[in-house]
Every structure is written in C-alpha cells, then in structure tokens.
Design an enzyme around this catalytic site. Sequence first.
Site, short mmCIF file in Angstrom:
data_model
loop_
_atom_site.label_atom_id
_atom_site.label_comp_id
_atom_site.label_asym_id
_atom_site.label_seq_id
_atom_site.Cartn_x
_atom_site.Cartn_y
_atom_site.Cartn_z
N ALA A 60 0.87 -1.18 0.00
CA ALA A 60 0.00 0.00 0.00
C ALA A 60 0.90 1.22 0.00
CB ALA A 60 -0.86 -0.01 1.25
N GLY A 106 0.50 -4.92 0.97
CA GLY A 106 -0.71 -4.97 0.14
C GLY A 106 -0.47 -5.64 -1.21
N GLU A 109 -0.78 -9.23 -0.47
CA GLU A 109 -2.20 -9.45 -0.18
C GLU A 109 -3.03 -9.47 -1.47
OE1 GLU A 109 -2.14 -6.23 2.82
OE2 GLU A 109 -3.14 -7.67 4.12
N GLU A 129 4.48 -5.18 7.38
CA GLU A 129 3.72 -4.12 8.06
C GLU A 129 4.17 -3.84 9.49
OE1 GLU A 129 2.42 -6.39 6.07
OE2 GLU A 129 0.91 -5.48 4.78
#
Length: 254
Positions: A60, A106, A109, A129
């Site tokens: 992200a 992300g 993911e 993270e």
Amino acid sequence: MTDTKDRIQYITINRESKLNALNKFTLCELHEAFTDAFNNPGVGGIIITGAGLKAFVAGADISEFADLDATQGTAIARDNQALVFDLIANGNKPVIAAINGFALGGGLELAMACHSRIAAETARMGLPEVTLGLIPGYGGTQRLAQLVGKGKALEMILTADMITAADALQYGLVTHVVAPELLLAKAEELMLKMISNAPLALAAAIRSVNAGLTDGINGYETEIEEFGKCFGTEDFKEGVAAFLEKRKAEFKGR
Ligand code: COA
C-alpha cells in the site's frame, strides 16, 4: 492498464516509479478493471502483473497512511478489502497473479486474493507491516495462514522477512517459479488451460472452495448445492455429449 487477448484480460499495475505501490487512485482503477472484467462476457480469465522488472506491488502507498487515525485506518481496511481484495477472491472468473518482482504488504495481499500465483525467480515476497507499527489489513493475516499454514504465516508476519520465490514455492505460496522472461507465457499457459473448461463450473468451483474458508458457511453444503446447479447448465450437457462423442467440448457459459 488493461489489454485483452484470447479471452484473457491483462491488468498491469503501472506506477513503476513508486514500485507500483497501491494508492487510492490505483485501488479505484483496480476495482473498475476487475468489475469490468468479471462482467464482460468476452473475458474468460484475468492475469494481473506489475509494470517493469522490479516490482509486482511494493505495498500500500505508505505516504497515504501517515495522517490516518484509528477510525480512518479501520475504514480503509474495510472498504478496500471489499472493493478490491474480496472482489477478486470472490470473482466469477479465474485470476492469476504473475509476480514479477517485489510483492510486499498490500502487494502480497493482492496476489493472495487471486486464485493462483506464479512468480519470477527474482521475485521477493513478504508482509513487512509490523516494521511500520501496523499489521496486514487487506486480508493478509487470513489468506497467508490459509495458504502456508499458521506457523509459517506467523513467522513471516512477525519477522517481517522477505522470502525468495524458491521459498515461496516450497511454502505453497506460489505454484510455479520461472525465469522472468517466461513469466507471462507461463501465466497464459495456465490461464488458457483453465478457461478451456466450462465457465459456470469454474465460477461454481471458486465459490465452493471459498465457502469452506468463510466463517459461518458450510463448504460441504455449498459444494452440494453448486454441484447440483451444474446439472442444470447447457455446458454440462455439452461437456458430457462431447465426451461421449469423443470431441472437444464447446462451452458457452450457459
Ligand atoms: N509506498 C509508497 N512508496 C513506495 C513504496 C510504498 N509501499 N514502496 C516503494 N516506494 C517508493 C519509494 O519511496 C521510492 O520513491 P522515491 O523514488 O520517490 O523516493 C520508490 O518507490 C523506489 O523505492 P526505493 O525504496 O528507492 O527502492 P529500493 O530498491 O531501495 O527498495 C523496497 C525497494 C521494496 C525494499 C523498498 O521500496 C520498500 O521497503 N518499500 C516498502 C515496502 C513496504 O513496507 N510495504 C508495505 C506497506 S504497508
């Protein structure tokens, strides 16, 4: 960036200068691209990859997280899980992630929301993270544990280590590792095999496998219902007729 060939929709995340990190705009574009592909009868399956050689998606976009509070953090996880990650996982067509480089946070993911993952030998994967004081928020704690088991998932998440493509293959996180220049050809080979089968059966298989991994849903019961529904399709009649007539089935998705 999207492109269609032989009923395969290619989606390329094209933000190379930021290692294809997922900002708000990219997430919106992904939502639109997948919604279109799932609704387009001319598309049989989707291959997603990252632009350039270095990254699939490096996570992200961290710069967008800087000023968020707890309420906003909950909201972006909830919204983006639904709009992008669950949308892909629950899609009615197969989605393959062709992991061409870093798949972090992300990015991993996103790859894990896809139905199948293959990687270039040069790819690196991880959920870093906790190094930012966060945890994975786009389904990573759940999907990594489903794919590699609780022990390896917790080790990857708690150490924040990146693993190699070879390790990912051994863990079962990806199913094939190939030279970078062969990645898309391998993804296409797999996808063409998948989409030569009956489209409604593919969708039913995805729903049934997902059902057993969804809280409160009985996967065996879902399988029974989906199995039964297949008998009502034209494609089932065509599949059986083609087998008995020793010819290749021509499926219509009906
Ligand atoms: N969010 C926002 N920008 C990112 C990013 C992310 N997740 N990952 C990389 N970028 C940006 C960098 O800030 C840099 O931008 P700049 O050139 O404007 O400074 C550019 O992409 C290139 O990245 P850089 O860090 O210079 O490349 P590198 O080869 O030295 O390192 C990584 C590559 C992947 C190891 C490193 O970029 C990294 O650790 N990224 C963050 C990974 C992460 O924690 N993801 C989880 C987010 S929840």
